[in-house]
Scaffold this motif. Sequence first.
Motif, PDB file in Angstrom:
ATOM      1  N   UNK A  76       0.547 -21.616  22.733  1.00  0.00           N
ATOM      2  CA  UNK A  76       1.559 -21.609  22.175  1.00  0.00           C
ATOM      3  C   UNK A  76       1.998 -22.855  21.405  1.00  0.00           C
ATOM      4  N   UNK A  77       1.238 -22.896  20.135  1.00  0.00           N
ATOM      5  CA  UNK A  77       1.328 -23.927  19.486  1.00  0.00           C
ATOM      6  C   UNK A  77       1.836 -23.414  17.736  1.00  0.00           C
ATOM      7  N   UNK A  78       2.735 -24.430  17.340  1.00  0.00           N
ATOM      8  CA  UNK A  78       3.414 -23.618  16.121  1.00  0.00           C
ATOM      9  C   UNK A  78       2.460 -23.991  15.182  1.00  0.00           C
ATOM     10  N   UNK A  79       1.652 -24.962  14.934  1.00  0.00           N
ATOM     11  CA  UNK A  79       0.786 -25.021  13.725  1.00  0.00           C
ATOM     12  C   UNK A  79      -0.263 -23.924  13.706  1.00  0.00           C
ATOM     13  N   UNK A  80      -0.754 -23.549  14.997  1.00  0.00           N
ATOM     14  CA  UNK A  80      -1.627 -22.549  15.048  1.00  0.00           C
ATOM     15  C   UNK A  80      -1.234 -21.319  14.801  1.00  0.00           C
ATOM     16  N   UNK A  81       0.258 -20.996  15.031  1.00  0.00           N
ATOM     17  CA  UNK A  81       0.534 -19.635  14.470  1.00  0.00           C
ATOM     18  C   UNK A  81       1.039 -19.797  13.313  1.00  0.00           C
ATOM     19  N   UNK A  82       1.549 -20.882  12.607  1.00  0.00           N
ATOM     20  CA  UNK A  82       1.661 -20.772  11.210  1.00  0.00           C
ATOM     21  C   UNK A  82       0.431 -20.746  10.399  1.00  0.00           C
ATOM     22  N   UNK A  83      -0.623 -21.223  10.896  1.00  0.00           N
ATOM     23  CA  UNK A  83      -1.776 -20.999  10.207  1.00  0.00           C
ATOM     24  C   UNK A  83      -2.354 -19.490  10.055  1.00  0.00           C
ATOM     25  N   UNK A  84      -1.963 -18.678  11.388  1.00  0.00           N
ATOM     26  CA  UNK A  84      -2.136 -17.239  11.592  1.00  0.00           C
ATOM     27  C   UNK A  84      -1.311 -16.586  10.355  1.00  0.00           C
ATOM     28  N   UNK A  85      -0.198 -16.894  10.403  1.00  0.00           N
ATOM     29  CA  UNK A  85       0.825 -16.333   9.402  1.00  0.00           C
ATOM     30  C   UNK A  85       0.170 -16.570   8.055  1.00  0.00           C
ATOM     31  N   UNK A  86      -0.206 -17.576   7.704  1.00  0.00           N
ATOM     32  CA  UNK A  86      -0.480 -18.021   6.221  1.00  0.00           C
ATOM     33  C   UNK A  86      -1.667 -17.357   6.078  1.00  0.00           C
ATOM     34  N   UNK A  87      -2.504 -17.044   7.033  1.00  0.00           N
ATOM     35  CA  UNK A  87      -3.755 -16.332   6.684  1.00  0.00           C
ATOM     36  C   UNK A  87      -3.764 -14.806   6.480  1.00  0.00           C
ATOM     37  N   UNK A  88      -2.516 -14.319   7.253  1.00  0.00           N
ATOM     38  CA  UNK A  88      -2.102 -13.139   7.223  1.00  0.00           C
ATOM     39  C   UNK A  88      -1.493 -12.747   5.798  1.00  0.00           C
ATOM     40  N   UNK A  89      -0.689 -13.647   5.197  1.00  0.00           N
ATOM     41  CA  UNK A  89       0.058 -13.521   4.189  1.00  0.00           C
ATOM     42  C   UNK A  89      -1.021 -13.268   2.967  1.00  0.00           C
ATOM     43  N   UNK A  90      -2.130 -14.004   3.185  1.00  0.00           N
ATOM     44  CA  UNK A  90      -3.197 -13.953   2.243  1.00  0.00           C
ATOM     45  C   UNK A  90      -3.812 -12.835   2.033  1.00  0.00           C
TER      46      UNK A  90
END
Length: 310
Positions: A76-90
């Motif tokens: 449960x790490x915010x930076x890891x979740x944001x990285x996944x969101x950003x890669x999904x957006x791409x």
Amino acid sequence: MKTAFAFAAMLAAAPVLSSGVACAAESGPPLHFVLIPKTVHPWFDKAMTGAKAAGDMITKATGRPVEIEYRAPQTADVSSQNDIIERAVATHPDGLILDLLDEKGNRAAMDEAADQKIPMTVFDSLPPEGMDITAVGADFCEQGTMAAERLANLVGKKGEVAIMMGVPTAPNHTLRAECEKKVFAKYPDMKVVATGIDNDSIETAQKQASAIMQAHPDLVGWVACDASGPVGIGQAIREGGKTGKVKEVGLDNLNDMIQLIKDGVAESSASSRPEMQGYWAVISAWQKAMGQKTPKYIDTGIDLLTSKTL
């Protein structure tokens, strides 16, 4: 699920919705949704079961394939979740289905998705302030209040109690904790003497609960704010030989939680229906992908699980 099927099938069978978007016999490539939970966890496996059921229903009702990609942070790490969101957006999916770890910390990644005009739905959470995003979930305050009131009655509305906080930045965990504290504050003879933080880890919850009970030998009861917390608490109660002496009211319907109730370690659990949350999050995402307006909030309700109802 029968109600959900009937509702969605009705939408699909209608020749045209108000905006002129055809629903029956849809054509085109598969709809691609990305579901991003807080972390790898059995609760989200249940939510994904509901999500897949909704995808299958949409395909049967409309003829259009639905792909639901599951991308979970290992912790449960915010930076890891944001990285996944950003890669999904791409990848430019038809929609993102998110369970936020931190509404402020996730905001920049979500703004990027909004800039790319990628629809979003949140589940088991609340959207950042000012974002027009459908939220799917239970009334988190009601859920926390239900658990705290039940515990208060179990201990005669007196004594020392503790709260397991979950992920402190998660909006649903925070809201449950606030409402649990308000319940205990109503009773002059009750006192919250400790709050643990398990970060959605059963192992961490067990260690924290054991340490808190050692530091507070007069503790009479526990509530939690996430699905991991009550399982770890129950393990600590059992291992510490405090079954029946320290009361617990849990949250949600993990198999381990259900077993703790059957074994008499926990008295009950207030469950937020993860399968239904996953189901309706996909239904909302599908409607957004079709250009439809969706509700501000979809309340999936709460189940009270006891030895009599299991």
